[in-house]
Design a protein around this motif. Structure first.
Motif, mmCIF file in Angstrom:
data_model
loop_
_atom_site.group_PDB
_atom_site.id
_atom_site.type_symbol
_atom_site.label_atom_id
_atom_site.label_comp_id
_atom_site.label_asym_id
_atom_site.label_seq_id
_atom_site.Cartn_x
_atom_site.Cartn_y
_atom_site.Cartn_z
ATOM 1 N N ASP A 127 68.521 7.329 31.637
ATOM 2 C CA ASP A 127 68.495 7.874 32.998
ATOM 3 C C ASP A 127 67.068 7.919 33.551
ATOM 4 O O ASP A 127 66.837 7.622 34.724
ATOM 5 C CB ASP A 127 69.089 9.286 33.017
ATOM 6 N N VAL A 128 66.123 8.315 32.708
ATOM 7 C CA VAL A 128 64.723 8.367 33.140
ATOM 8 C C VAL A 128 64.255 6.975 33.542
ATOM 9 O O VAL A 128 63.617 6.791 34.585
ATOM 10 C CB VAL A 128 63.826 8.946 32.020
ATOM 11 N N GLU A 129 64.589 5.985 32.729
ATOM 12 C CA GLU A 129 64.191 4.612 33.025
ATOM 13 C C GLU A 129 64.822 4.102 34.314
ATOM 14 O O GLU A 129 64.199 3.373 35.085
ATOM 15 C CB GLU A 129 64.579 3.685 31.861
ATOM 16 N N GLU A 130 66.067 4.504 34.576
ATOM 17 C CA GLU A 130 66.801 4.002 35.738
ATOM 18 C C GLU A 130 66.654 4.904 36.964
ATOM 19 O O GLU A 130 67.176 4.569 38.031
ATOM 20 C CB GLU A 130 68.285 3.859 35.379
ATOM 21 N N GLY A 131 65.963 6.041 36.801
ATOM 22 C CA GLY A 131 65.793 6.954 37.925
ATOM 23 C C GLY A 131 67.060 7.694 38.306
ATOM 24 O O GLY A 131 67.229 8.109 39.450
ATOM 25 N N GLU A 132 67.959 7.875 37.335
ATOM 26 C CA GLU A 132 69.213 8.582 37.566
ATOM 27 C C GLU A 132 69.131 9.997 37.000
ATOM 28 O O GLU A 132 68.274 10.303 36.175
ATOM 29 C CB GLU A 132 70.376 7.832 36.904
ATOM 30 N N ARG A 161 57.188 11.053 32.793
ATOM 31 C CA ARG A 161 58.246 10.521 33.652
ATOM 32 C C ARG A 161 59.536 11.322 33.547
ATOM 33 O O ARG A 161 60.382 11.260 34.441
ATOM 34 C CB ARG A 161 58.525 9.058 33.298
ATOM 35 N N HIS A 165 63.507 15.161 35.410
ATOM 36 C CA HIS A 165 64.836 15.260 34.799
ATOM 37 C C HIS A 165 64.980 16.584 34.050
ATOM 38 O O HIS A 165 66.056 17.196 34.059
ATOM 39 C CB HIS A 165 65.063 14.079 33.854
#
Length: 200
Positions: A127-132, A161, A165
């Motif tokens: 999710d962090v990588e995808e911005g979700e 990053r 989240h």
């Protein structure tokens, strides 16, 4: 006959001498983590088979990482391995009204817990990588001890990053979880600034 007077649905275990391999046992226990306290043996078997059964789809279990994990086996072959897992004391069941629901035994949960933690941690990182924010918004519904362990991994392995989240997770968390999240945020900020603040 009233609802309270109806007999319980019986549970008949029949592994038929079939034993789950260590790899199959890990898969069964990981699949059970999405079913315990909500469904029984048949639901777990269908999840592992990758069934399109309405109950599986209605619960969104077709998106579970255990969905179809034993699809190369027949339903009967999966059922026998699940029954062996119960017979050997890794899983058990109890009754909610008339329906038997699966639960972990102590030894079963000891095997599954680190796997579950790593799985939730990977989802959080994705999710962090995808911005979700999907996992951050769902974490409050996950077992308490799993939440604590995932936060520990985030504090050890993640960078700045993930802070947004963690904030989203904190907004729906209990007081104790919020405290642990604040500790993780301090760990991450301290590491990135070159300080060392290990104490929770």
């Amino acid at each position: 006959m009233g609802r309270r007077d109806r007999p319980r649905s019986p549970v008949y275990l029949n592994s038929g001498g079939v034993k789950a391999s260590p790899e199959e046992l890990a898969i069964i226990l990981h699949g059970a983590n999405s079913v315990v306290h909500l469904g029984g043996r048949s639901q777990l078997v269908k999840l592992l088979k990758g069934s399109r059964d309405k109950r599986i789809l209605d619960r969104g279990l077709d998106a579970d990482d255990s969905y179809g994990a034993l699809s190369h086996l027949t339903l009967d072959e999966i059922a026998r391995r699940v029954d062996w897992t119960i017979e050997e004391g890794y899983l058990d069941y109890y009754y909610e009204w008339r329906q038997p629901l699966l639960m972990f035994t102590k030894c079963g949960w000891e095997l599954e817990r680190p796997v579950a933690v790593e799985s939730k941690f990977r989802c959080f990182c994705q999710d962090v990588e995808e911005g979700e924010m999907r996992m951050a918004e769902r974490m409050a519904d996950i077992k308490y001890d799993i939440q604590l362990d995932v936060i520990g991994l985030i504090a050890q392995r993640c960078d700045g990053r993930c802070l947004a989240h963690l904030e989203a997770w904190s907004s729906v968390a209990t007081k104790r979880i919020r405290k642990k999240i604040s500790w993780a945020e301090r760990q991450i900020r301290a590491r990135e600034s070159g300080d060392d603040t290990r104490k929770p």
